[in-house]
Design a protein around this motif. Structure first.
Motif, PDB file in Angstrom:
ATOM      1  N   THR A 116       0.686  -1.268   0.123  1.00 36.62           N
ATOM      2  CA  THR A 116      -0.127  -0.122   0.165  1.00 36.62           C
ATOM      3  C   THR A 116       0.920   1.346  -0.090  1.00 36.62           C
ATOM      4  N   TRP A 164      -9.359 -11.007   8.413  1.00 33.84           N
ATOM      5  CA  TRP A 164      -8.573 -11.287   7.201  1.00 33.84           C
ATOM      6  C   TRP A 164      -8.587 -12.623   6.964  1.00 33.84           C
ATOM      7  N   VAL A 173     -15.561  -8.254   0.922  1.00 37.52           N
ATOM      8  CA  VAL A 173     -14.463  -7.723   0.252  1.00 37.52           C
ATOM      9  C   VAL A 173     -14.542  -6.311   0.630  1.00 37.52           C
ATOM     10  N   ALA A 174     -15.304  -5.564   0.785  1.00 42.84           N
ATOM     11  CA  ALA A 174     -15.305  -4.084   1.023  1.00 42.84           C
ATOM     12  C   ALA A 174     -14.610  -3.783   2.431  1.00 42.84           C
ATOM     13  N   LEU A 197     -12.529  -6.013   3.696  1.00 41.81           N
ATOM     14  CA  LEU A 197     -11.149  -6.362   3.463  1.00 41.81           C
ATOM     15  C   LEU A 197     -10.269  -5.399   2.853  1.00 41.81           C
ATOM     16  N   ARG A 198     -10.877  -4.683   2.055  1.00 44.61           N
ATOM     17  CA  ARG A 198     -10.285  -3.460   1.452  1.00 44.61           C
ATOM     18  C   ARG A 198      -9.765  -2.394   2.473  1.00 44.61           C
ATOM     19  N   GLU A 199     -10.508  -2.193   3.535  1.00 48.18           N
ATOM     20  CA  GLU A 199     -10.594  -1.498   4.348  1.00 48.18           C
ATOM     21  C   GLU A 199      -9.078  -1.665   5.248  1.00 48.18           C
ATOM     22  N   LEU A 210      -6.429  -2.920   4.073  1.00 48.58           N
ATOM     23  CA  LEU A 210      -5.234  -2.768   3.285  1.00 48.58           C
ATOM     24  C   LEU A 210      -4.734  -1.175   3.138  1.00 48.58           C
ATOM     25  N   ARG A 211      -4.501  -0.516   4.273  1.00 52.26           N
ATOM     26  CA  ARG A 211      -4.115   0.638   4.386  1.00 52.26           C
ATOM     27  C   ARG A 211      -3.011   0.873   4.889  1.00 52.26           C
TER      28      ARG A 211
END
Length: 93
Positions: free
Chosen positions: A17, A42, A49-50, A52-54, A56-57
């Motif tokens: 990221t 995780w 999926v939304a 999980l994307r959170e 990835l910061r």
């Protein structure tokens, strides 16, 4: 019954990221670091999926400690805990 098909492949991926304020001077990207409280989400296949994307910061910069390490780190043939041992900063010593 024994599995007679292809053997499983053990592998991994490093997800990156944008770098945080602590590491940005080293590189523009950094590996995603999950906090322990995010591990279950995780690994849960039911996590949307939304959500999980959170995860990835960038990891908070104030939770990362940086220190110089020796040049052996740059050679993939080297392995061992001594690679992450702090060494004197050659540029400020």
């Amino acid at each position: 019954m024994w599995n007679t098909g292809p053997s499983p492949v053990e592998s991994c991926s490093i997800i990156t990221t944008a770098a945080n304020e602590a590491t940005r001077h080293l590189h523009e990207r950094t590996p995603v670091i999950l906090s322990p409280e995010s591990f279950a989400a995780w690994l849960d296949t039911a996590t949307p999926v939304a959500a999980l994307r959170e995860l990835l910061r960038p990891f908070p910069g104030d939770r990362i400690a940086l220190h110089p390490v020796g040049p052996s780190v740059g050679n993939v043939r080297n392995d061992g805990s001594e690679l992450v041992a702090p060494v004197a900063d050659l540029f400020t010593a």
